[in-house]
Motif scaffolding. Structure first.
Motif, PDB file in Angstrom:
ATOM      1  N   ARG A   5      -9.777  97.559  45.925  1.00 22.75           N
ATOM      2  CA  ARG A   5      -8.860  96.431  46.046  1.00 22.75           C
ATOM      3  C   ARG A   5      -9.388  95.307  45.163  1.00 22.75           C
ATOM      4  O   ARG A   5     -10.604  95.097  45.078  1.00 22.75           O
ATOM      5  N   VAL A  18      -3.893  90.195  46.048  1.00 22.95           N
ATOM      6  CA  VAL A  18      -4.767  91.327  46.363  1.00 22.95           C
ATOM      7  C   VAL A  18      -3.965  92.611  46.234  1.00 22.95           C
ATOM      8  O   VAL A  18      -2.932  92.783  46.888  1.00 22.95           O
ATOM      9  N   ARG A  19      -4.435  93.490  45.344  1.00 24.62           N
ATOM     10  CA  ARG A  19      -3.721  94.729  45.045  1.00 24.62           C
ATOM     11  C   ARG A  19      -4.670  95.917  45.144  1.00 24.62           C
ATOM     12  O   ARG A  19      -5.869  95.791  44.905  1.00 24.62           O
ATOM     13  N   ASP A  20      -4.108  97.071  45.464  1.00 22.03           N
ATOM     14  CA  ASP A  20      -4.861  98.316  45.349  1.00 22.03           C
ATOM     15  C   ASP A  20      -4.887  98.721  43.880  1.00 22.03           C
ATOM     16  O   ASP A  20      -3.872  98.608  43.181  1.00 22.03           O
TER      17      ASP A  20
END
Ligand SMILES: [Zn+2]
Ligand SMILES: [Zn+2]
Length: 223
Positions: A5, A18-20
């Motif tokens: 992440r 917030v990103r994967d």
């Protein structure tokens, strides 16, 4: 490849989201670090706002600390489990690096501000497309980072992560100014204007080398 992440900046000046993301395994001279703390430096915010659009999406962060999870086949300085601080990237072979001045490395731009490695690749990807990284050799606003071994500094396991993290920028900027450039004699007086992370690091270095008196000037009384 592993799922991580990251706090991603999608376009210049955009808020962190917030990103994967996907992170490559370390190359022969790289280290995979699981981040345990990351400082936020004003430079992260300033460069987020002025970062070139063609190098977005981008992951900032350059005061990272964590534990080594994996190392490339040629890495000799650290092993999995080591506690480490991250610092800026340098080539190790140019005349500045050879003279002990990696901060002035001739390859500094390509290795710290190109949005990835000096060969133009980035270890991160987002939905299958390149996610730019390598900010100050780190991009520590993420759960993990793959960094070059020259940017990894082993630290004591009992050093709290929140104390270790700012050493990667504020700590060495402030202390380095006093210890490497100013080099005051013991007994010299020293005034620090601005007692943030950089200023307080300069102050601690001044105390350590015997400056007296040491004065900090700041509008925030608690500092
Ligand atoms: Zn900084
Ligand atoms: Zn160099």
């Amino acid at each position: 490849m592993r799922r991580v992440r990251a706090a991603v900046t999608e376009t210049p000046g955009a808020p962190f989201t917030v990103r994967d993301a996907d992170l490559e395994d370390p190359r022969p001279h790289e280290v995979l670090v699981r981040m345990t703390a990351a400082g936020i430096c004003h430079t992260d915010l300033g460069m987020r706002d002025t970062w070139p659009r063609h190098l977005t999406p981008m992951v900032f962060g350059h005061e990272g600390t964590g534990r080594v999870e994996a190392v490339g086949a040629e890495v000799t300085g650290v092993v999995p489990g080591d506690h480490v601080c991250l610092t800026f990237a340098s080539c190790g072979t140019c005349e500045q690096c050879a003279a002990g001045h990696p901060a002035y490395c001739h390859a500094s731009r390509a290795r710290n501000f190109s949005g990835g490695r000096d060969d133009g690749t980035t270890p991160l990807s987002l939905d299958g497309a390149p996610l730019h990284a390598g900010f100050f050799g780190q991009s520590s606003f993420a759960t993990h980072a793959v960094v070059h071994e020259r940017g990894v500094v082993k630290v004591s396991s009992d050093l709290p992560a929140a104390v270790a993290a700012p050493l990667g920028c504020g700590g060495q900027t402030g202390a380095g100014t006093v210890l490497n450039r100013l080099r005051p004699e013991p007994g010299s007086s020293l005034v620090v204007l601005g007692a943030g992370g950089v200023g307080l690091s300069a102050l601690m270095a001044a105390v350590a080398v015997g400056c007296d008196p040491v004065v900090a000037v700041d509008p925030v009384a608690s500092r």
